[in-house]
Design an enzyme around this catalytic site. Structure first.
Site, mmCIF file in Angstrom:
data_model
loop_
_atom_site.group_PDB
_atom_site.id
_atom_site.type_symbol
_atom_site.label_atom_id
_atom_site.label_comp_id
_atom_site.label_asym_id
_atom_site.label_seq_id
_atom_site.Cartn_x
_atom_site.Cartn_y
_atom_site.Cartn_z
ATOM 1 N N THR A 117 0.825 -1.222 0.000
ATOM 2 C CA THR A 117 0.000 0.000 0.000
ATOM 3 C C THR A 117 0.855 1.267 0.000
ATOM 4 O O THR A 117 0.333 2.368 -0.044
ATOM 5 C CB THR A 117 -0.924 0.019 1.239
ATOM 6 N N ARG B 158 21.892 -4.334 1.948
ATOM 7 C CA ARG B 158 22.705 -3.957 0.785
ATOM 8 C C ARG B 158 24.200 -4.179 0.995
ATOM 9 O O ARG B 158 24.894 -4.647 0.102
ATOM 10 C CB ARG B 158 22.457 -2.488 0.441
ATOM 11 N N CYS C 82 17.951 4.086 -5.025
ATOM 12 C CA CYS C 82 17.495 4.597 -6.325
ATOM 13 C C CYS C 82 18.563 5.444 -7.019
ATOM 14 O O CYS C 82 18.835 5.278 -8.217
ATOM 15 C CB CYS C 82 16.211 5.398 -6.158
ATOM 16 N N GLN D 213 17.304 15.327 -6.196
ATOM 17 C CA GLN D 213 16.398 14.221 -5.979
ATOM 18 C C GLN D 213 14.958 14.620 -5.711
ATOM 19 O O GLN D 213 14.679 15.538 -4.936
ATOM 20 C CB GLN D 213 16.940 13.301 -4.865
ATOM 21 N N ARG E 58 17.910 17.378 -2.051
ATOM 22 C CA ARG E 58 16.474 17.246 -2.282
ATOM 23 C C ARG E 58 15.958 18.503 -2.962
ATOM 24 O O ARG E 58 16.241 19.626 -2.509
ATOM 25 C CB ARG E 58 15.723 17.038 -0.971
ATOM 26 N N HIS F 75 14.799 11.437 -10.222
ATOM 27 C CA HIS F 75 16.072 11.964 -9.736
ATOM 28 C C HIS F 75 16.965 12.348 -10.914
ATOM 29 O O HIS F 75 16.985 11.663 -11.941
ATOM 30 C CB HIS F 75 16.813 10.903 -8.917
#
Ligand code: 2RA
Length: 331
Positions: free
Chosen positions: A9, A97, A126, A153, A228, A235
């Protein structure tokens, strides 16, 4: 194939469902998973209704593959439980990761590291994914010494609360819920995630460390500044790439244009270059502004744009699953 989407969701989970349907991934049974408060919520997938279940219910259903985008804590706790019942987990959080026992994969770059034994696979950050897709063909041809990357981004990288903050501020609502410490409309914030002791943010360290692991070459030096900006579509990144060897600009463009998943948009004379509004809802990595860095030998400047929710998250995860199926490693 029984496919679970954990975080179904959420912003990325919703895109995972969309991409699974668009790419006609062989889903025979969908298992949408979310927190207990969303249990029973109906999800439409390829014209069929599915009810959201809890993590425990999903584990009991023993999915063949589980795409996770539910935060690092949930991944750390729940991914091993899925793996224990034979599920292959592809996790979009940062939890696994840099774990030396886990593979960190961008299919266009290093899918060949995957084996049937990999039951928890990490989807990279990303901003890292789009960069390494563009770097890989150039590294293979000219061997990269160092990358300096500055990112611009999208607020979608933060999530729904950040999108709502931007949209509110654009309507003049400055006292709504804040995803950031500062207004984001008509502003930029040179901080993504928390600061580390070395003065870099976690986002910057992800780009530095993940790139080495995915490219399989610790000799590649990377430094990053991640910022940002009030944008929705994806991005953007300014890449400065120093090679061991000299290069030919025409050959660079040809290598990029010949790379699966890359689209070259590079015609400055006609103001043609990649922009988030063009990359939005696409799966490719768009590169342009390709030019020699005239201040330093063997060095290239390039601009790179991608939809961070798609190639930067959902599509990359689905492509990993597709690779596993194509090699008979799952299903
Ligand atoms: C961001 N890359 O953009 C991070 C996580 N999606 O916020």
């Amino acid at each position: 194939m029984k496919v679970a989407v954990v975080g179904a969701t959420g912003l990325v989970g919703t895109v995972m469902l969309k991409v699974l349907a668009e790419r006609n991934f062989p889903v025979t049974e969908l298992i949408p998973v979310a927190s207990a408060k969303s249990k029973g919520k109906e999800i439409d997938f390829k014209g069929k209704k599915y009810k959201v279940v809890t993590v425990d219910e999903a584990i009991a259903m023993k999915p063949d593959v589980a795409l996770f985008s539910a935060g690092g804590d949930t991944s750390k706790e729940q991914a091993p439980k899925f793996a224990a019942v034979g599920t292959t987990v592809i996790d979009n959080s940062s939890a696994w990761r840099m774990d030396p026992t886990k593979k960190l994969v961008v299919p266009e770059v290093n899918a060949d590291v995957l084996t049937a034994e990999d039951k928890i696979i990490a989807n990279p950050n990303c901003s890292t994914i789009q960069m390494v897709v563009a770097l890989k063909p150039l590294h293979d041809e000219y061997k990269i010494k160092r990358v300096v990357v500055s990112t611009y981004q999208s607020v979608t990288g933060t999530g729904v609360k950040a999108v709502d903050q931007l949209m509110n501020e654009r309507k003049g609502i400055m006292d709504g819920p804040m995803a950031y410490a500062y207004p984001i409309d008509l502003n930029v914030i040179p901080q993504i995630d928390v600061f580390q002791d070395n003065g870099y943010t976690k986002e910057e360290m992800k780009m530095i460390l993940e790139t080495k692991k995915i490219m399989g070459d610790d000799s590649i030096r990377v430094t990053a500044t991640t910022v940002r900006i009030p944008v929705m579509g994806g991005h953007s990144e300014a890449l400065n790439i120093e090679f061991e060897n000299d290069f030919d600009l025409t050959k660079v463009r040809e290598l990029l244009a010949a790379t699966s998943g890359v689209i070259v948009v590079d015609d400055p004379a006609n103001a043609k270059y990649p922009m988030p509004m063009d990359a939005h809802e696409k799966d490719e990595v768009f590169v342009g502004r390709i030019r020699r860095d005239e201040s330093q030998d063997n060095t290239l400047n390039m601009w790179c744009v991608a939809d961070n929710l798609r190639k930067g998250a959902a599509t990359n995860a689905v492509q990993i699953a597709e690779y596993l199926v194509s090699k008979g490693l799952i299903g």
